[in-house]
Design an enzyme around this catalytic site. Structure first.
Site, mmCIF file in Angstrom:
data_model
loop_
_atom_site.group_PDB
_atom_site.id
_atom_site.type_symbol
_atom_site.label_atom_id
_atom_site.label_comp_id
_atom_site.label_asym_id
_atom_site.label_seq_id
_atom_site.Cartn_x
_atom_site.Cartn_y
_atom_site.Cartn_z
ATOM 1 N N ARG A 72 0.777 -1.242 0.018
ATOM 2 C CA ARG A 72 -0.114 0.035 0.075
ATOM 3 C C ARG A 72 0.964 1.146 -0.101
ATOM 4 O O ARG A 72 0.374 2.333 -0.560
ATOM 5 C CB ARG A 72 -1.100 0.111 1.226
ATOM 6 C CG ARG A 72 -1.957 -1.231 1.041
ATOM 7 C CD ARG A 72 -3.167 -0.991 1.998
ATOM 8 N NE ARG A 72 -2.810 -1.600 3.299
ATOM 9 C CZ ARG A 72 -2.842 -3.022 3.576
ATOM 10 N NH1 ARG A 72 -3.461 -3.858 2.940
ATOM 11 N NH2 ARG A 72 -2.300 -3.372 4.679
ATOM 12 N N GLU A 109 3.656 -10.293 14.880
ATOM 13 C CA GLU A 109 2.964 -10.766 16.351
ATOM 14 C C GLU A 109 3.477 -12.439 16.467
ATOM 15 O O GLU A 109 3.988 -12.533 17.630
ATOM 16 C CB GLU A 109 1.417 -10.879 16.231
ATOM 17 C CG GLU A 109 0.847 -10.993 17.644
ATOM 18 C CD GLU A 109 -0.650 -11.118 17.399
ATOM 19 O OE1 GLU A 109 -1.267 -11.108 18.494
ATOM 20 O OE2 GLU A 109 -1.496 -10.724 16.258
#
Lengths: 192, 209
Positions: A72, A109
């Site tokens: 993006r 994560e």
């Protein structure tokens, strides 16, 4: 630092940008309120506001290089680079860039990922801007800063359309200032 | 100037289903002068042998992005072509189509729609499968992003076999858009991708043989 804290308080463009971002709950997993900027891209006026605000900020900062994080960051970086006359460098997932690359690991994560940059793209002492759509943990931006500094560039600032509220004030990433347009949108705002 | 072999083929061609930029942008006459900006762009494309695997001559456009003038010229050439064609949506193919599509969309006032690999788009999507050398892949688009009656331009950095572009055309047509043209910086004509575009015209700047 957020745009509203730095001269753009009350600027109606910021509300238009925020309104144009769609929230998708529980993507990519439960608990995450995903900030979908694709709806912003469907609004040419709001998309242009994003670019204009960044261009106004950076056009007189002698930025010679805009680095955008895949994928993006590829959408917001090039229009800014084109408008300020800077080169654009894509920072990519492993194995995508041909030629000689350097890579930097960063934490997810669960586990790690890597970001790569073409080593020949950067000259020493270039003044660089890093751009991505959103900053959450800052892991990807930190990896980007590392890549550029390792190649000899000076990172002037990191810029994102959306940022978590913790980045208000003079919050820095690896000592570099961060400039964010809007906080995350809430649910029950725009749909298509 | 165009290579001799291309001129000969063009004269044999019955219908002009592709366009190469000329300085005047008209199709008339035998004079085929290339827009002077094209050469500047061509010289910036880096060819990397044996990437991503042996035998492939990879067309690296990142070196065009390193030259602000060449990058601007690339965008300007497309914008000049499309600004008066009432394009309402520019669809860019992940990921290198994201580098060229948005600047074009912004300049012509069109929406930008990213066409993405599976599972990247967060909302409801439709998908189209296409063939790779080994196996298949999918291209996805958000439901509702493109509407019936939209006039669409599809953008990618390069056309090879045309498989990805064909999938993009299918996605757009399925929701009722009209694909006006496909635009690529580079064409590999020997792979005949142009013939896989469901009759849609292709505009490219540089060909590589």
């Amino acid at each position: 630092m957020f745009a509203v804290e730095n001269g753009l308080q009350g600027d109606p463009r910021l509300q238009a940008i925020s309104d144009a971002i769609r929230v998708i709950p529980h993507f990519p997993k439960t608990g995450i309120m995903f900030q979908d900027i694709t709806t912003l891209l469907l609004d040419p006026v709001a998309f242009k506001h994003v670019v204009d605000i960044f261009v106004d900020r950076y056009k007189h900062m002698n930025i010679s290089l805009v680095a955008g994080v895949e994928a993006r960051g590829f959408i917001f970086g090039p229009p800014i680079a084109l408008a300020i006359g800077a080169k654009f460098i894509p920072l990519r997932k492993p194995g995508k860039l041909p030629g000689r690359v350097i890579s930097e690991e960063y934490e997810l994560e669960y586990g790690n990922d890597r970001l790569e940059m073409s080593v020949e793209a950067v000259k020493s002492h270039e003044r660089a801007l890093v751009i991505d759509d959103l900053v959450a943990t800052g892991g990807t931006l930190s990896a980007s800063i590392n890549l550029l500094e390792r190649a000899g560039a000076e990172v002037v600032e990191c810029a994102c359309v959306v940022g978590l509220p913790k980045f208000k004030g003079h919050c820095k990433l690896k000592g570099k200032p961060l400039y964010v347009l809007v906080e995350p949108s809430q649910l029950d705002e725009v749909t298509f | 100037s165009l290579p001799k072999s291309l001129n000969k083929r063009e004269s044999e061609r019955k219908t002009a289903d592709f366009f190469i930029f000329r300085s005047s942008l008209t199709m008339s006459g035998n004079k085929q002068e290339e827009d002077p900006r094209i050469n500047g762009i061509k010289t910036k494309i880096r060819v990397v042998p044996d990437f991503p695997k042996k035998g492939i001559m990879f067309q690296d456009i990142t070196t065009v992005l390193l030259d602000p003038k060449a990058f601007k010229d690339t965008i300007d050439l497309f914008v000049e072509r499309y600004r008066d064609k009432n394009i309402s949506v520019v669809a860019g193919i992940e990921a290198r189509g994201f580098l060229f599509g948005p600047p074009i969309a912004l300049a012509i006032g069109a929406k930008f729609v990213p066409l993405r690999k599976p599972k990247k788009l967060p909302g409801e999507t439709i998908f189209e499968e296409y063939e790779l050398e080994y196996g298949n892949d999918r291209l996805e688009m958000h439901v509702g992003a493109v509407e019936a009656g939209d006039r669409a331009l599809v953008v990618d950095d390069l056309i090879a076999t045309g498989g990805t572009l064909c999938a993009a055309i299918n996605l757009l047509e399925r929701v009722g858009a009209e694909v006006v043209e496909c635009a690529c910086v580079i064409e590999l004509p020997e792979l005949k991708g142009r013939q896989r575009l469901k009759g849609k015209p292709l505009c490219m700047l540089v060909e590589y043989r």
